[in-house]
Design a protein around this motif. Structure first.
Motif, mmCIF file in Angstrom:
data_model
loop_
_atom_site.group_PDB
_atom_site.id
_atom_site.type_symbol
_atom_site.label_atom_id
_atom_site.label_comp_id
_atom_site.label_asym_id
_atom_site.label_seq_id
_atom_site.Cartn_x
_atom_site.Cartn_y
_atom_site.Cartn_z
ATOM 1 N N ARG A 304 1.104 -1.274 -0.078
ATOM 2 C CA ARG A 304 -0.039 -0.164 0.122
ATOM 3 C C ARG A 304 0.810 1.185 0.140
ATOM 4 O O ARG A 304 1.374 1.575 0.960
ATOM 5 N N SER A 305 0.923 1.953 -1.315
ATOM 6 C CA SER A 305 1.753 3.105 -1.157
ATOM 7 C C SER A 305 1.327 4.310 -0.287
ATOM 8 O O SER A 305 2.303 4.879 0.255
ATOM 9 N N CYS A 306 0.347 4.252 0.163
ATOM 10 C CA CYS A 306 -0.270 5.285 1.219
ATOM 11 C C CYS A 306 0.462 5.007 2.522
ATOM 12 O O CYS A 306 1.165 5.903 2.966
ATOM 13 N N ALA A 307 0.526 3.780 2.826
ATOM 14 C CA ALA A 307 1.443 3.402 4.152
ATOM 15 C C ALA A 307 2.799 3.405 4.061
ATOM 16 O O ALA A 307 3.335 3.563 4.983
ATOM 17 N N THR A 308 3.314 3.223 2.885
ATOM 18 C CA THR A 308 4.834 3.367 2.737
ATOM 19 C C THR A 308 5.254 4.655 2.625
ATOM 20 O O THR A 308 6.370 5.170 3.315
ATOM 21 N N ALA A 309 4.469 5.685 1.908
ATOM 22 C CA ALA A 309 4.992 6.972 1.500
ATOM 23 C C ALA A 309 5.147 7.771 2.784
ATOM 24 O O ALA A 309 5.977 8.458 3.229
ATOM 25 N N VAL A 310 4.024 7.609 3.833
ATOM 26 C CA VAL A 310 4.011 8.107 5.267
ATOM 27 C C VAL A 310 5.196 8.008 6.107
ATOM 28 O O VAL A 310 5.418 8.869 6.805
ATOM 29 N N MET A 311 6.045 7.006 5.602
ATOM 30 C CA MET A 311 7.036 6.638 6.422
ATOM 31 C C MET A 311 8.306 7.271 6.083
ATOM 32 O O MET A 311 9.369 7.370 6.747
ATOM 33 N N HIS A 312 8.408 8.157 4.761
ATOM 34 C CA HIS A 312 9.456 8.561 4.381
ATOM 35 C C HIS A 312 9.502 10.231 4.426
ATOM 36 O O HIS A 312 8.320 10.927 3.848
ATOM 37 N N PRO A 313 10.374 10.929 4.973
ATOM 38 C CA PRO A 313 10.489 12.291 4.968
ATOM 39 C C PRO A 313 10.929 12.759 3.456
ATOM 40 O O PRO A 313 10.634 14.291 3.503
ATOM 41 N N VAL A 314 11.427 12.236 2.580
ATOM 42 C CA VAL A 314 11.784 12.542 1.435
ATOM 43 C C VAL A 314 11.631 11.543 0.404
ATOM 44 O O VAL A 314 11.534 10.119 0.541
ATOM 45 N N TYR A 315 11.053 11.786 -0.971
ATOM 46 C CA TYR A 315 10.856 10.777 -1.819
ATOM 47 C C TYR A 315 11.923 11.172 -3.244
ATOM 48 O O TYR A 315 12.022 12.481 -3.440
ATOM 49 N N HIS A 316 12.591 10.167 -3.445
ATOM 50 C CA HIS A 316 13.645 10.356 -4.608
ATOM 51 C C HIS A 316 12.959 10.085 -5.805
ATOM 52 O O HIS A 316 12.149 9.405 -6.162
ATOM 53 N N VAL A 317 13.021 11.030 -6.976
ATOM 54 C CA VAL A 317 12.264 11.179 -8.183
ATOM 55 C C VAL A 317 13.164 11.043 -9.261
ATOM 56 O O VAL A 317 14.220 11.412 -9.325
ATOM 57 N N HIS A 318 12.692 9.832 -9.975
ATOM 58 C CA HIS A 318 13.594 9.367 -11.357
ATOM 59 C C HIS A 318 12.813 9.496 -12.437
ATOM 60 O O HIS A 318 11.528 9.464 -12.504
ATOM 61 N N SER A 319 13.414 9.828 -13.607
ATOM 62 C CA SER A 319 12.937 9.650 -14.952
ATOM 63 C C SER A 319 13.769 9.041 -15.763
ATOM 64 O O SER A 319 15.216 9.470 -15.874
ATOM 65 N N LYS A 320 13.184 8.127 -16.746
ATOM 66 C CA LYS A 320 14.009 7.361 -17.419
ATOM 67 C C LYS A 320 15.410 6.860 -16.983
ATOM 68 O O LYS A 320 16.586 7.090 -17.589
ATOM 69 N N GLY A 321 15.219 6.496 -15.759
ATOM 70 C CA GLY A 321 16.411 5.776 -15.069
ATOM 71 C C GLY A 321 17.537 6.856 -14.404
ATOM 72 O O GLY A 321 18.538 6.412 -13.818
ATOM 73 N N ARG A 322 17.320 7.951 -14.551
ATOM 74 C CA ARG A 322 18.034 9.122 -13.794
ATOM 75 C C ARG A 322 17.340 9.745 -12.671
ATOM 76 O O ARG A 322 16.216 10.157 -12.453
ATOM 77 N N LEU A 323 18.081 10.151 -11.590
ATOM 78 C CA LEU A 323 17.488 10.701 -10.420
ATOM 79 C C LEU A 323 17.165 12.302 -11.093
ATOM 80 O O LEU A 323 18.269 12.758 -11.581
ATOM 81 N N VAL A 324 16.113 12.765 -10.722
ATOM 82 C CA VAL A 324 15.742 14.308 -11.166
ATOM 83 C C VAL A 324 15.159 15.115 -10.140
ATOM 84 O O VAL A 324 15.013 16.103 -10.545
ATOM 85 N N GLY A 325 15.173 14.470 -8.894
ATOM 86 C CA GLY A 325 15.026 15.502 -7.696
ATOM 87 C C GLY A 325 14.424 14.632 -6.434
ATOM 88 O O GLY A 325 14.407 13.401 -6.626
ATOM 89 N N LYS A 326 14.140 15.553 -5.539
ATOM 90 C CA LYS A 326 13.548 15.106 -4.134
ATOM 91 C C LYS A 326 12.263 15.843 -4.181
ATOM 92 O O LYS A 326 12.081 16.961 -4.158
ATOM 93 N N TRP A 327 11.233 15.142 -3.617
ATOM 94 C CA TRP A 327 10.069 15.469 -3.099
ATOM 95 C C TRP A 327 10.030 15.404 -1.711
ATOM 96 O O TRP A 327 10.289 14.567 -0.964
ATOM 97 N N THR A 328 9.613 16.619 -1.024
ATOM 98 C CA THR A 328 9.321 16.782 0.619
ATOM 99 C C THR A 328 7.688 16.754 0.897
ATOM 100 O O THR A 328 7.265 17.827 0.773
#
Lengths: 333, 333
Positions: A304-328
């Motif tokens: 359940r992505s709702c339950a997993t996302a809530v555990m993380h203070p930051v999300y690592h965002v990627h596109s086409k295999g490359r890291l493109v940023g962080k979401w808080t």
């Protein structure tokens, strides 16, 4: 290459494939346009500005939130049109209530506000406007397959529209809104008669949603990256650096693969966790440890992505295999 | 009065009784002084500066951390003497490792650092010093009562001391450290021969610890404050505003009262939760809703304070019934 980029992250790390998230969001926008209902996307799964922008197609209007912290977060960042979709007894946030729409499900709640009875009184209470009727259809989470989902969608729509008729009969006209990612992913024709829908999880999806058949497994946009940190041949187990704060305990007992699906390794099970360790064992047979060297990465697909996302203070965002940023995301209440 | 102060908090709210936390910390300091072993308190339960100060008796030395985020957090705030009590394969934080002590439990981990074999090689590897042997005795969490706890303490101490003798026989002298709040709350005499102990949960305690008998129920220093937000007479249930992000799912199946103990209401059970709702029902009989008006406060005692604390971005601290401050824990990895 991306393997090196991902290897630079501290694990466990919550990963968002932004292209998949955008595709999921665009598909829901188009489904709602075709149906002719307003899409009011729910923010509770991700709680980020970036994903809110993606889900509203850049309009930054008509969002639904689940906590006052989310409401304040989005209000602070220019959102001025949202529903606090939570039934609560007003005592805690009375002074801020003029900002947004809230839910009522009991006469006492309104009474605490105005000491008047519910129903048509809502529409007549000074300073209080009945804006709509809201239903969640959470029972879709017990469905498997499109046919069952659509049966729930039909039933919820029918009951909601019948209730709208009753309100109309006593002179009340307002909006109608139903939700849940499963029903909105497979809308039935009658949903066109509703004013709006308010799904939320669909921007990420997860194993539960693909099991229900809200989506294909390929649509799931989020992962938890983890590392092999131990070999325990006496127990036929691996240790990984993802404990329950990295994936949540939500998956308990739901899947043969345990608390997550380990991508590309269908024979592995995330059996149990401590605060900072996960125990992984094969569903059958002996582990070949040479395939899982210490320090190597494994990828967990959340139940359940709702339950997993809530555990993380930051999300690592990627596109086409490359890291493109962080979401808080915003947190708390 | 304090009822009004607490009523001003947005719920769910994580509450710390700082007097109880100080008393718990002081008791452990005195137990270790009496035993003659170094106390190296573990930070993983609370992850705050304030509690670290309380647990070290103001010395701000000799702490144990479970994540690199904690290590950096404490290092940034003047702590320079701590153990990163986590076995990991070095690839992720190699450049920062000179700051602190880490754990090894596999030859490959050292090999990734220096390409040399483990055991006495650790002591001889240039730039690497074997500082000690570390055991957790997590099996105390299956105990009930002081006698069972002390049997585990005795066995762990015996095995650890035997291993120290073997090291000594090959010319290696180093520290020995065992942990767990249950064993350290009821130390056995032989533990005096160890160098240090590293319990952590004891500063907060929880229902699990009082069930094991690490502490009395009165010692538990933390609560989750929640509000009644719904009456569901057709299901004989109350709704509260604490879902799984407010208390965690850790308590599943452990207690007759469900995911928590509801203080002062032994007949109530926290049956299930969604993201922002908890369903409460009586263990037997019918609910008297007049006792639980909408907006009234209930107090949840966490089954595992480590699991509950990690869900909260802020802790509300009180003393003698008054709010006295907020603590902000570190999060992530």
């Amino acid at each position: 290459n991306h393997a090196i980029e991902f290897n630079s992250l501290f694990t466990p790390a919550f990963m968002v494939d932004v292209d998949k998230a955008k595709r999921n969001a665009q598909r829901m926008i188009e489904l709602c346009q075709k149906l002719g209902v307003q899409l009011s996307p729910h923010m509770k799964t991700h709680k980020t500005l970036e994903c809110a922008d993606i889900m509203t197609g850049g309009s930054q209007r008509c969002i639904v939130v689940s906590t006052l912290a989310e409401a304040c977060f989005y209000a602070d960042h220019g959102y001025d049109d949202f529903l606090y979709a939570y039934s609560f007894p007003f005592d805690k946030v009375l002074s801020r209530l003029d900002l947004f729409q809230i839910l009522l499900d009991h006469p006492d709640a309104l009474e605490q506000l105005r000491k008047r009875p519910l129903k048509d009184a809502i529409a007549k209470t000074e300073g209080v406007e009945l804006t709509g009727v809201y239903a969640h259809c959470g029972n879709t989470y017990y469905c498997t397959g499109v046919e069952q989902i659509q049966a729930v969608a039909q039933e919820t729509t029918k009951l909601t529209l019948q209730f709208m008729e009753k309100l109309k009969a006593v002179g009340i006209t307002c909006k109608s809104s139903i939700g849940s990612t499963p029903t909105c992913s497979h809308p039935v024709k009658d949903m066109a008669q509703l004013s709006e829908v308010h799904p939320g999880n669909y921007v990420f999806f997860d194993v539960q949603q693909s099991t229900i058949r809200s989506c294909c497994p390929e649509d799931v946009a989020v992962r938890v990256l983890t590392r092999v940190i131990g070999h325990c041949p006496h127990r036929n187990q691996l240790l990984i650096d993802c404990g329950w704060p990295g994936i949540s305990l939500d998956g308990a007992g739901k899947l043969p693969t345990g608390y997550a699906v380990i991508e590309g390794h269908p024979n592995l099970k995330l059996l149990s966790m401590t605060q900072e360790h996960g125990r992984v064992e094969p569903i059958s047979g002996q582990l070949d440890y040479s395939k899982y060297p210490l320090g190597s990465l494994l990828t967990l697909i959340p139940v359940r992505s709702c339950a997993t996302a809530v555990m993380h203070p930051v999300y690592h965002v990627h596109s086409k295999g490359r890291l493109v940023g962080k979401w808080t995301p915003t947190r708390g209440w």
